[in-house]
Design an enzyme around this catalytic site. Structure first.
Site, PDB file in Angstrom:
ATOM      1  N   HIS A  87      -0.877  -7.352  -3.139  1.00 54.53           N
ATOM      2  CA  HIS A  87      -0.403  -8.614  -2.567  1.00 54.53           C
ATOM      3  C   HIS A  87       1.132  -8.573  -2.546  1.00 54.53           C
ATOM      4  O   HIS A  87       1.812  -9.283  -3.284  1.00 54.53           O
ATOM      5  CB  HIS A  87      -0.917  -9.765  -3.439  1.00 54.53           C
ATOM      6  CG  HIS A  87      -0.834 -11.120  -2.804  1.00 54.53           C
ATOM      7  ND1 HIS A  87      -0.070 -11.377  -1.685  1.00 54.53           N
ATOM      8  CD2 HIS A  87      -1.419 -12.288  -3.144  1.00 54.53           C
ATOM      9  CE1 HIS A  87      -0.210 -12.668  -1.378  1.00 54.53           C
ATOM     10  NE2 HIS A  87      -1.028 -13.239  -2.243  1.00 54.53           N
ATOM     11  N   LYS A 116     -19.239 -11.779  14.671  1.00 49.86           N
ATOM     12  CA  LYS A 116     -20.102 -11.037  15.605  1.00 49.86           C
ATOM     13  C   LYS A 116     -20.103  -9.551  15.276  1.00 49.86           C
ATOM     14  O   LYS A 116     -20.661  -8.751  16.010  1.00 49.86           O
ATOM     15  CB  LYS A 116     -19.596 -11.230  17.038  1.00 49.86           C
ATOM     16  CG  LYS A 116     -19.555 -12.662  17.493  1.00 49.86           C
ATOM     17  CD  LYS A 116     -19.000 -12.743  18.913  1.00 49.86           C
ATOM     18  CE  LYS A 116     -18.735 -14.179  19.309  1.00 49.86           C
ATOM     19  NZ  LYS A 116     -17.791 -14.222  20.445  1.00 49.86           N
ATOM     20  N   ARG A 173      -4.898 -11.313   5.593  1.00 55.15           N
ATOM     21  CA  ARG A 173      -5.556 -11.345   4.278  1.00 55.15           C
ATOM     22  C   ARG A 173      -7.002 -10.962   4.484  1.00 55.15           C
ATOM     23  O   ARG A 173      -7.663 -11.447   5.405  1.00 55.15           O
ATOM     24  CB  ARG A 173      -5.480 -12.737   3.667  1.00 55.15           C
ATOM     25  CG  ARG A 173      -6.417 -12.868   2.472  1.00 55.15           C
ATOM     26  CD  ARG A 173      -6.151 -14.065   1.645  1.00 55.15           C
ATOM     27  NE  ARG A 173      -4.878 -13.941   0.957  1.00 55.15           N
ATOM     28  CZ  ARG A 173      -4.519 -14.759  -0.037  1.00 55.15           C
ATOM     29  NH1 ARG A 173      -5.325 -15.714  -0.429  1.00 55.15           N
ATOM     30  NH2 ARG A 173      -3.363 -14.599  -0.617  1.00 55.15           N
ATOM     31  N   ARG A 218      -1.676 -21.604  -0.030  1.00 54.41           N
ATOM     32  CA  ARG A 218      -0.244 -21.332  -0.067  1.00 54.41           C
ATOM     33  C   ARG A 218       0.189 -20.180   0.805  1.00 54.41           C
ATOM     34  O   ARG A 218       1.162 -20.287   1.538  1.00 54.41           O
ATOM     35  CB  ARG A 218       0.045 -20.874  -1.475  1.00 54.41           C
ATOM     36  CG  ARG A 218       0.865 -21.182  -2.360  1.00 54.41           C
ATOM     37  CD  ARG A 218       0.314 -20.975  -3.791  1.00 54.41           C
ATOM     38  NE  ARG A 218      -1.115 -21.023  -3.872  1.00 54.41           N
ATOM     39  CZ  ARG A 218      -1.782 -22.126  -4.124  1.00 54.41           C
ATOM     40  NH1 ARG A 218      -1.187 -23.228  -4.364  1.00 54.41           N
ATOM     41  NH2 ARG A 218      -3.081 -22.104  -4.160  1.00 54.41           N
ATOM     42  N   THR A 219      -0.502 -19.091   0.709  1.00 54.18           N
ATOM     43  CA  THR A 219      -0.001 -17.898   1.388  1.00 54.18           C
ATOM     44  C   THR A 219       0.006 -18.128   2.896  1.00 54.18           C
ATOM     45  O   THR A 219       0.993 -17.877   3.576  1.00 54.18           O
ATOM     46  CB  THR A 219      -0.834 -16.666   0.995  1.00 54.18           C
ATOM     47  OG1 THR A 219      -0.837 -16.564  -0.423  1.00 54.18           O
ATOM     48  CG2 THR A 219      -0.264 -15.400   1.583  1.00 54.18           C
TER      49      THR A 219
HETATM   50  C1  NCD Z   1      -3.332 -15.360  -5.533  1.00 56.12           C
HETATM   51  C2  NCD Z   1      -4.089 -14.494  -4.584  1.00 56.12           C
HETATM   52  O1  NCD Z   1      -4.621 -14.975  -3.585  1.00 56.12           O
HETATM   53  O2  NCD Z   1      -4.153 -13.320  -4.860  1.00 56.12           O
HETATM   54  N1  NCD Z   1      -2.805 -16.494  -4.980  1.00 56.12           N
HETATM   55  C3  NCD Z   1      -1.780 -16.430  -4.082  1.00 56.12           C
HETATM   56  O3  NCD Z   1      -1.717 -15.637  -3.186  1.00 56.12           O
HETATM   57  N2  NCD Z   1      -0.782 -17.296  -4.270  1.00 56.12           N
HETATM   58  C4  NCD Z   1      -3.981 -15.500  -6.822  1.00 56.12           C
HETATM   59  C5  NCD Z   1      -5.354 -16.093  -6.925  1.00 56.12           C
HETATM   60  O4  NCD Z   1      -6.059 -16.268  -5.948  1.00 56.12           O
HETATM   61  O5  NCD Z   1      -5.729 -16.373  -8.052  1.00 56.12           O
END
Ligand code: NCD
Length: 360
Positions: A129, A80, A101, A51-52
């Site tokens: 987050h 590397k 991320r 999703r993100t």
């Molecule tokens: C979450 C995350 O990655 O922190 N999901 C997200 O970003 N929608 C929660 C999770 O991974 O459980």
């Protein structure tokens, strides 16, 4: 130049302006369809995400911009041995803004020191987050109409759940918010957050061990996944993984206008039968994520063009404490050669600027 590394990098006013802009975009998407024409977003994802990453991608495409990046650290030079600092110094030559991320806590903060273009933290370890927080706030705004005077239950993995940590911080700036922490002993909110909340936030909070005992009071129930990948010990994971499952029978005592949120992915902590309940807002929440990321990308790019200084993301010329090593193995400073930065918090405790672990 401004970054979004931690939800508190934005003031309350800025946060609300971004949420309001997302609502404007929802109301008139055509007006924004060329808003970022000629700009590129780089998505640097060192950790799995559906999703993100896709919502960042969709957001930039809907703004008329373009997207480059990687979704697997193994397919990049990281395999590397390239450092975060070097990777972003390279990527800045190709893009105007970065969403990162990383499995290491503090990696996006390190990136912000070197990138020269805005960095958005799309999740760092179990730390923060902030774009999920904006998603959650937009959802709360659209569903409940306000951020203050709400009773919010956070259920499940409060220890490793970065979405929980960030949303609680953001809510701590509103009046009349009460947070009820519902978790097994092993998955309690980290001490640094509990201490920080008692020391300075407006929040009232309490801890309980079952969701049944608080269900009738809640305005929002924020469910989370028990995150296997954050456990260093598999036995501990097995012991707690089935705790705290929401099913229709538990919802019978809930208010008729309560909403159930979940950052997703869900595993088994919300049964499928709950999906049909109008109070289940988690799929609406996903869509809100795209709109709020559109608002955020647009805003940060505009601020970059205006050369707006970052006054809230830690400025590295500020006075900081040295000669200390961060004890957190998940911190970016444990594996990469970064300047150790420690700051004293409102509670007087000295913490790593990257991951907020307490200095020993
Ligand atoms: C979450 C995350 O990655 O922190 N999901 C997200 O970003 N929608 C929660 C999770 O991974 O459980």
């Amino acid at each position: 130049m401004r970054h979004l590394i931690d939800p508190m990098d934005l003031t309350v006013e800025e946060t609300e302006r971004i949420v309001a802009l997302a609502e404007e975009i929802i109301a008139d998407r055509a007006r924004f369809s060329q808003a970022c024409r000629g700009k590129k977003l780089a998505t640097l994802f060192y950790e799995p995400s559906t999703r993100t990453r896709l919502s960042f991608t969709a957001a930039m495409l809907e703004l008329g911009g373009e997207v480059i990046g990687f979704s697997d650290a193994n397919s990049s030079s990281v395999s590397k041995g390239e450092t975060v600092a070097d990777t972003v110094r390279v990527v800045r030559c190709f893009a105007d803004i970065i969403a990162m991320r990383h499995f290491k806590e503090g990696a996006p903060l390190v990136a912000s020191q070197y990138a020269g273009i805005p960095i958005i933290n799309a999740g760092d370890g179990s730390h923060a987050h902030p774009t999920q927080t904006l998603t959650d706030l937009l959802t709360i705004k659209r569903e409940k109409g306000r951020f203050d005077h709400l009773k919010i239950g956070f259920c499940g993995d409060l220890k490793f759940g970065r979405t929980v940590h960030s949303l609680i911080k953001a809510l701590s700036r509103y009046e009349g918010v009460e947070v009820i922490l519902i978790s097994p002993e092993e998955l309690r909110l980290p001490d640094y957050m509990l201490q920080e909340m008692s020391a300075r936030s407006k929040l009232r909070f309490r801890e309980v061990r079952t969701m049944e005992e608080v269900m009738p009071e809640l305005d929002v129930l924020y469910m989370t996944r028990v995150q296997k990948e954050r456990f260093l010990d598999e036995e501990e994971f097995d012991r707690v993984k089935d705790s705290f499952v929401l099913d229709p029978s538990k919802l019978t005592t809930a208010k008729s206008d309560m909403i159930v949120l979940h950052p997703l992915p869900r595993v088994n902590e919300i049964t499928r039968a709950v999906d049909n309940d109008p109070r289940a807002a988690y799929f609406r929440q996903v869509e809100n994520g795209k709109f709020v990321r559109m608002a955020l990308i647009y805003t940060l790019l505009r601020w970059a063009d205006e050369n707006r200084p970052y006054d809230r993301t830690p400025v590295f010329s500020e006075e900081y404490l040295t000669g200390i090593t961060c004890p957190n193995k998940r911190c970016i400073s444990a594996t990469e050669d970064v300047d150790p930065i420690f700051r004293r918090g409102a509670d007087g405790v000295c913490r790593c600027a990257y991951c907020e672990a307490k200095a020993r």
